[in-house]
Scaffold this active site. Sequence first.
Site, short mmCIF file in Angstrom:
data_model
loop_
_atom_site.label_atom_id
_atom_site.label_comp_id
_atom_site.label_asym_id
_atom_site.label_seq_id
_atom_site.Cartn_x
_atom_site.Cartn_y
_atom_site.Cartn_z
N HIS A 85 8.68 47.00 14.92
CA HIS A 85 8.53 48.44 14.63
C HIS A 85 9.78 49.20 15.08
O HIS A 85 10.36 49.98 14.33
CB HIS A 85 7.29 48.98 15.35
CG HIS A 85 7.12 50.48 15.27
ND1 HIS A 85 6.24 51.09 14.41
CD2 HIS A 85 7.74 51.48 15.95
CE1 HIS A 85 6.33 52.42 14.54
NE2 HIS A 85 7.23 52.67 15.48
N GLU A 86 10.21 48.93 16.30
CA GLU A 86 11.37 49.69 16.83
C GLU A 86 12.64 49.38 16.05
O GLU A 86 13.48 50.26 15.83
CB GLU A 86 11.57 49.37 18.32
CG GLU A 86 10.41 49.79 19.22
CD GLU A 86 9.99 51.27 19.04
OE1 GLU A 86 8.78 51.54 19.14
OE2 GLU A 86 10.87 52.11 18.75
N HIS A 110 8.60 57.32 11.13
CA HIS A 110 7.23 56.80 11.05
C HIS A 110 6.63 56.97 9.65
O HIS A 110 7.03 57.81 8.88
CB HIS A 110 6.35 57.49 12.10
CG HIS A 110 6.60 56.95 13.47
ND1 HIS A 110 6.52 57.70 14.61
CD2 HIS A 110 6.99 55.72 13.88
CE1 HIS A 110 6.80 56.97 15.66
NE2 HIS A 110 7.11 55.75 15.26
N HIS A 151 13.17 51.68 13.28
CA HIS A 151 13.90 52.91 13.65
C HIS A 151 15.39 52.64 13.77
O HIS A 151 16.21 53.43 13.30
CB HIS A 151 13.38 53.44 15.00
CG HIS A 151 11.96 53.93 14.98
ND1 HIS A 151 11.44 54.72 13.99
CD2 HIS A 151 10.94 53.72 15.84
CE1 HIS A 151 10.17 54.98 14.23
NE2 HIS A 151 9.83 54.38 15.35
#
Lengths: 380, 82
Positions: A119-120, A129, A123
Amino acid sequence: FSFFPYMPKWRNNEVTYRIVNYTPDMNEPDVDAAIERALKVWSDVTPLTFTRLSEGEADIMISFSVKDHGDFLPFDGPGGVLAHAYPPGPKINGDVHLDDDEKWTEDTTGINLFLTAAHEFGHSLGLLHSSDTAALMYPVYNSNTDLTRFRLSQDDIDGIQSLYGYPSDSPDDPVPPTTSTEQEKPEGDPETCDPNISFDAVSTLRGEMLFFKDRHFWRKSINTIEPQLHLLSAYWPSLPSGFDAAYELTTKDMVFFFKESKFWSVRGSDIQPGYPKDIHTLGFPRTVKKIDAAFFDKGKQKTYFFVNDVYWRYDEKRQSMEHGYPRNIVTDFPGVDKNIDAVFEAFGFFYFFSGSFQFEFDPNAKMVTRTLKSNSWLNC
Amino acid sequence: YPLNPAATAGTMSMDRIQKYLEDFYHLEKDGKQFVRRRDSSPVVTKIQEMQRFLGMKVTGKLDDDTMEMMKKPRCGIPDVSS
């Protein structure tokens, strides 16, 4: 899916990473494996590659820390915030910070490192998101995720491919076919290897090259030998055919098409709202009725517009035409002294198309280095 | 105001609720006690924005479901860009 403001992305598809320190919760090789697997989630669906550095400054610096760790975003102890990351860019940008007050695990008995890191990394690559509850980029940690069969959601894939395009060896179309006629060979095909062929316009698009001729265009990927011939209407049904010029603005993943005094902007197969616009809104004098050719120089962030024997330069950052133009083409591009049909930049050279010939121009040596047949890119 | 017991909604402190909305939905910090402004329109709007983004029933209230969601572990990056 959503992006950070101004859609930051890595300019170079070869991204480096470094694991700066380790959590005491897991064996170091297991941390290495989880990080590698989490990066592979993204490299599988983009042209990105990830190279590990063991020292120095990497694009993505991965570290474990607790509470205040020097970036004005202190962690909050066990639970709550698990981690955060910064969008692409220099120094702290791109970096991933993991809260070591969590219990990091290989499974879901604690907080799964693979899932959180994947997930990170979204970014770190430029995604914000997603409100899609099935997406990896949904902000809330889902401990029920089946880790053995983890897959990105289509929302994640659409988002990251809007930024970086498709994996270089993917057979997938960067511009999804919109109609079934896409598969039929268009009637009245132009002869790809006609030695006298000339093009109306040429452009790059997400790593491919497009050669436009009347109602058709060829798509040539750097990784495939054979070009594909398509009808324009199969991709952009509402655009006119017989473009005068086209160029890709890689910083915005857009292609601009010009015909007479109008121009359109597309992203993939989507025509952007608010187009067509008039070319004089770009700053051309009224005497200019149409553009012959155009290309975007990524290095300078400028777009060159060619009209007859002169050219203008447009500053894409300031969104305005530069002063001191037009200038004679032959002054700044010696050897390019014919009326230009089309132009694009590839591998650091500018390729000027005029009739059935193209001139390869080296901007550093400021000279034409080769004269080729216009269809030399089409494996003739 | 009489000294409130630690004001909570469900099992989450008002401070944590306020910090959640500030950190992830850019609720303006105005120094007032959150318990007094929880029904003000800026806060209700932010609660609705959060419920909408996270795919929940949009009530604008700090109901149990919303509390539960706010307690779940998550990423520290805001859900909406400022």
